[in-house]
Design a protein around this motif. Sequence first.
Motif, PDB file in Angstrom:
ATOM      1  N   LYS A 128     -12.863  -7.095 -87.471  1.00  0.00           N
ATOM      2  CA  LYS A 128     -13.409  -5.979 -86.692  1.00  0.00           C
ATOM      3  C   LYS A 128     -12.875  -6.016 -85.259  1.00  0.00           C
ATOM      4  N   LEU A 129     -12.903  -7.188 -84.634  1.00  0.00           N
ATOM      5  CA  LEU A 129     -12.510  -7.298 -83.231  1.00  0.00           C
ATOM      6  C   LEU A 129     -10.998  -7.233 -83.028  1.00  0.00           C
ATOM      7  N   LEU A 130     -10.238  -7.686 -84.024  1.00  0.00           N
ATOM      8  CA  LEU A 130      -8.780  -7.763 -83.876  1.00  0.00           C
ATOM      9  C   LEU A 130      -8.031  -6.620 -84.555  1.00  0.00           C
ATOM     10  N   GLY A 131      -8.744  -5.799 -85.330  1.00  0.00           N
ATOM     11  CA  GLY A 131      -8.058  -4.853 -86.202  1.00  0.00           C
ATOM     12  C   GLY A 131      -7.778  -3.482 -85.640  1.00  0.00           C
ATOM     13  N   LYS A 132      -7.891  -3.324 -84.351  1.00  0.00           N
ATOM     14  CA  LYS A 132      -7.712  -2.008 -83.720  1.00  0.00           C
ATOM     15  C   LYS A 132      -6.411  -1.322 -84.131  1.00  0.00           C
ATOM     16  N   ASP A 133      -5.318  -2.071 -84.147  1.00  0.00           N
ATOM     17  CA  ASP A 133      -4.004  -1.463 -84.382  1.00  0.00           C
ATOM     18  C   ASP A 133      -3.531  -1.544 -85.829  1.00  0.00           C
ATOM     19  N   SER A 134      -4.227  -2.301 -86.666  1.00  0.00           N
ATOM     20  CA  SER A 134      -3.702  -2.536 -88.012  1.00  0.00           C
ATOM     21  C   SER A 134      -4.655  -2.179 -89.145  1.00  0.00           C
ATOM     22  N   ILE A 135      -5.933  -1.961 -88.841  1.00  0.00           N
ATOM     23  CA  ILE A 135      -6.913  -1.685 -89.895  1.00  0.00           C
ATOM     24  C   ILE A 135      -7.603  -0.352 -89.626  1.00  0.00           C
ATOM     25  N   SER A 136      -7.631   0.510 -90.633  1.00  0.00           N
ATOM     26  CA  SER A 136      -8.317   1.804 -90.491  1.00  0.00           C
ATOM     27  C   SER A 136      -9.798   1.670 -90.820  1.00  0.00           C
ATOM     28  N   SER A 137     -10.117   0.898 -91.858  1.00  0.00           N
ATOM     29  CA  SER A 137     -11.515   0.705 -92.237  1.00  0.00           C
ATOM     30  C   SER A 137     -11.653  -0.595 -93.015  1.00  0.00           C
ATOM     31  N   ILE A 138     -12.867  -1.143 -92.991  1.00  0.00           N
ATOM     32  CA  ILE A 138     -13.164  -2.381 -93.710  1.00  0.00           C
ATOM     33  C   ILE A 138     -14.321  -2.105 -94.661  1.00  0.00           C
ATOM     34  N   GLY A 139     -14.053  -2.222 -95.948  1.00  0.00           N
ATOM     35  CA  GLY A 139     -15.109  -2.092 -96.940  1.00  0.00           C
ATOM     36  C   GLY A 139     -15.710  -3.459 -97.220  1.00  0.00           C
ATOM     37  N   ILE A 140     -17.024  -3.522 -97.377  1.00  0.00           N
ATOM     38  CA  ILE A 140     -17.685  -4.809 -97.625  1.00  0.00           C
ATOM     39  C   ILE A 140     -18.554  -4.717 -98.873  1.00  0.00           C
ATOM     40  N   TYR A 141     -18.478  -5.772 -99.689  1.00  0.00           N
ATOM     41  CA  TYR A 141     -19.304  -5.832-100.897  1.00  0.00           C
ATOM     42  C   TYR A 141     -19.845  -7.240-101.063  1.00  0.00           C
ATOM     43  N   ASP A 142     -21.109  -7.310-101.440  1.00  0.00           N
ATOM     44  CA  ASP A 142     -21.773  -8.571-101.737  1.00  0.00           C
ATOM     45  C   ASP A 142     -22.835  -8.280-102.793  1.00  0.00           C
ATOM     46  N   ARG A 143     -23.201  -9.292-103.547  1.00  0.00           N
ATOM     47  CA  ARG A 143     -24.256  -9.094-104.544  1.00  0.00           C
ATOM     48  C   ARG A 143     -25.587  -8.732-103.895  1.00  0.00           C
ATOM     49  N   SER A 144     -25.758  -9.130-102.630  1.00  0.00           N
ATOM     50  CA  SER A 144     -26.982  -8.818-101.892  1.00  0.00           C
ATOM     51  C   SER A 144     -26.819  -7.502-101.141  1.00  0.00           C
ATOM     52  N   LEU A 145     -27.590  -6.499-101.545  1.00  0.00           N
ATOM     53  CA  LEU A 145     -27.540  -5.203-100.867  1.00  0.00           C
ATOM     54  C   LEU A 145     -27.990  -5.330 -99.416  1.00  0.00           C
ATOM     55  N   ASP A 146     -28.945  -6.214 -99.160  1.00  0.00           N
ATOM     56  CA  ASP A 146     -29.420  -6.412 -97.787  1.00  0.00           C
ATOM     57  C   ASP A 146     -28.313  -6.946 -96.884  1.00  0.00           C
ATOM     58  N   LYS A 147     -27.477  -7.834 -97.420  1.00  0.00           N
ATOM     59  CA  LYS A 147     -26.353  -8.341 -96.624  1.00  0.00           C
ATOM     60  C   LYS A 147     -25.382  -7.216 -96.281  1.00  0.00           C
ATOM     61  N   ILE A 148     -25.113  -6.378 -97.254  1.00  0.00           N
ATOM     62  CA  ILE A 148     -24.204  -5.253 -97.001  1.00  0.00           C
ATOM     63  C   ILE A 148     -24.765  -4.367 -95.892  1.00  0.00           C
ATOM     64  N   LYS A 149     -26.048  -4.025 -96.012  1.00  0.00           N
ATOM     65  CA  LYS A 149     -26.673  -3.161 -95.007  1.00  0.00           C
ATOM     66  C   LYS A 149     -26.677  -3.823 -93.638  1.00  0.00           C
ATOM     67  N   ARG A 150     -27.014  -5.115 -93.608  1.00  0.00           N
ATOM     68  CA  ARG A 150     -27.068  -5.832 -92.326  1.00  0.00           C
ATOM     69  C   ARG A 150     -25.724  -5.789 -91.615  1.00  0.00           C
ATOM     70  N   TRP A 151     -24.655  -6.151 -92.345  1.00  0.00           N
ATOM     71  CA  TRP A 151     -23.345  -6.239 -91.700  1.00  0.00           C
ATOM     72  C   TRP A 151     -22.765  -4.863 -91.396  1.00  0.00           C
ATOM     73  N   GLU A 152     -23.133  -3.867 -92.179  1.00  0.00           N
ATOM     74  CA  GLU A 152     -22.707  -2.507 -91.860  1.00  0.00           C
ATOM     75  C   GLU A 152     -23.361  -2.054 -90.553  1.00  0.00           C
ATOM     76  N   TYR A 153     -24.659  -2.319 -90.410  1.00  0.00           N
ATOM     77  CA  TYR A 153     -25.351  -1.989 -89.157  1.00  0.00           C
ATOM     78  C   TYR A 153     -24.728  -2.736 -87.978  1.00  0.00           C
ATOM     79  N   GLU A 154     -24.638  -4.053 -88.113  1.00  0.00           N
ATOM     80  CA  GLU A 154     -24.200  -4.902 -86.995  1.00  0.00           C
ATOM     81  C   GLU A 154     -22.774  -4.583 -86.552  1.00  0.00           C
ATOM     82  N   MET A 155     -21.874  -4.457 -87.514  1.00  0.00           N
ATOM     83  CA  MET A 155     -20.468  -4.259 -87.162  1.00  0.00           C
ATOM     84  C   MET A 155     -20.203  -2.872 -86.583  1.00  0.00           C
ATOM     85  N   ASN A 156     -20.918  -1.875 -87.044  1.00  0.00           N
ATOM     86  CA  ASN A 156     -20.706  -0.534 -86.504  1.00  0.00           C
ATOM     87  C   ASN A 156     -21.431  -0.324 -85.181  1.00  0.00           C
ATOM     88  N   GLN A 157     -22.186  -1.331 -84.757  1.00  0.00           N
ATOM     89  CA  GLN A 157     -22.779  -1.334 -83.415  1.00  0.00           C
ATOM     90  C   GLN A 157     -22.057  -2.330 -82.512  1.00  0.00           C
TER      91      GLN A 157
END
Length: 397
Positions: A128-157
């Motif tokens: 997230k911090l280093l990908g400004k010039d090389s990454i358009s988006s980061i998809g995340i998947y985990d068996r725990s839906l709460d983990k997905i929601k947590r990291w989606e919230y945190e990283m997009n803030q």
Amino acid sequence: MFYYKYNDKYLFSIKDEYSFTKINSIPHDCQELYYLNNLTGNSKRAFSVNHPSDLYINEESLDMLRVNDISYDLPENITELIDKRKIKAVNTAYSDYADCFYMDEFNKRKVNILALGDVGSTLLIGLKLLGKDSISSIGIYDRSLDKIKRWEYEMNQTSFPFDDSLPTVQGINKEELFDCDMFIFCASKGVPPVGSQVADVRMAQFEGNAELIKEYALMAADCRFKGIFAVVSDPVDQLCQTVLKESRGVLAPEQIKGYGLGVMNARALYYSKKFNKFSMYLKEGRAFGPHGKDLIIANSIRDYDDELSRELTKYAVEANLEVRKTGFKPYIAPALSSGAISIIYTLEGKYHYSSNYLAGVYMGAKNRNLPSGLDIEKIQMPDKLFERIKKTYNKLK
């Protein structure tokens, strides 16, 4: 030399054994060229030609890691294109070799991460911090839906104050994992707990992680995945081999990369700053092999000292045990040095350390991914260093 044209692509070969339309020469303004060769044995489907010797091999070998002293009589424009890394070697032993007649430009890539444990979540922060010039988006998947929601919230803030250029992070379904340019495998059956007496923590994870990764190798094959299958979980070299085997020939060997050697280089750098006798490592040193006990650190490729190199190797191999003595698992430096930083450098076409397919095994070395393909560095290699690499290679076979 024999020259050909296929659609709008220019090809050449040393042997006249192809049925493409023959032409007399390659245009002087040609900036994209494909070399045809039928390689036997355990060889990649395609790679970037970085030395004239690459045109004269019959199969891959460890000799591709070193520069030889042979003088090659090549047309000037061919030599220039080699120097510019504008020639892709295509192995016509593969039935689908014609699919390699392309060179991608560097663009922002879509990246997907599997598993948001200690390593996966730390790697996500780095990307997230280093990908400004090389990454358009980061998809995340985990068996725990709460983990997905947590990291989606945190990283997009997570953002710089007056700039919205960092890649977006979004939760995805399992079925979407291979809808990307790079899939990053961070799942693990479990790391030996702190205080355990396991001699090689990385290899202790192989059996469980191999079972895990098989499922995703099959998924990649079923999806006819065309991107990079990046392995971050331990042991990366052996797991890369598992992916290749389980993908049933759908994934080309060079599509699979293992990210474990970056942190071993970083650990060698750490000790080179701590002890002056290793100070030459930063500018002259190299790392090779797996990132476990068979690691190879060279203190210098200009003035190689076998005794110093072996001592520095020992420090690098045992560095994770020093972290464990503090009561914590050593995952932060691997997730960032081997993972996030090396992956960003891969996407940007910069030299980094990762494991790639060479002569039948996955083994780490300095390399970069270019539009013309995988470019593994060749060096003037001391004989003692080459013997160490051969020994490790034979263990990985």
